[in-house]
Design a protein around this motif. Structure first.
Motif: not given
Ligand code: ZN
Ligand code: ZN
Length: 136
Positions: A8-14, A73-78
């Motif tokens: 997943g992405c850095l912020c966890g949204a994905l 890509f994640c729309g929150t953390c990129g």
């Molecule tokens: Zn993210």
């Protein structure tokens, strides 16, 4: 031994998942599009069958960097988590995996775009371009 492809992405949204892939093949990509898309001199990808790859949490933003496919890509953390080709595979960025240590790169591709200050004398094969000679 099966290998999980979860991450997943850095912020966890994905969060993404793919069914186990028996081949741990991975490569360093030095192409300019990967450099720009990630803000990094090189990106490590492993490839999974598109039909098995899905997002368990969230929906990625998409951006076509060429006619070869789209960056996911994640729309929150990129964080770029993948590259969805128009072919049968998705490239997953290895550092976003839960177990990146299991996917050691086996070759360098697009070294024609490699930054001259990036030292990679690791004995691995170097391809001037990609397997199909076109930047993704
Ligand atoms: Zn993210
Ligand atoms: Zn690339």
């Amino acid at each position: 031994m099966s290998v999980s492809v979860n991450g997943g992405c850095l912020c966890g949204a994905l969060r993404y998942t793919s069914t186990p892939y028996n081949e741990k093949a991975a490569n360093y990509c030095h192409c300019r599009l990967c450099q720009k898309a990630n803000g990094a001199p090189v990106v490590v990808f492993t490839w999974v069958p598109k039909e098995n790859f899905k997002f368990a949490k969230g929906k990625p933003q998409r951006y076509a960097t060429s006619d070869k496919g789209e960056r996911l890509f994640c729309g929150t953390c990129g964080t770029q988590v993948g590259f969805e080709t128009k072919g049968p595979v998705v490239g997953v960025t290895v550092p976003t995996l839960d177990n990146p240590e299991d996917f050691a790169p086996q070759q360098h591709i697009f070294v024609s775009s490699k930054q001259p200050w990036f030292k990679d004398n690791d004995g691995l094969p170097h391809l001037k371009e990609g397997p199909d000679s076109e930047s993704i």
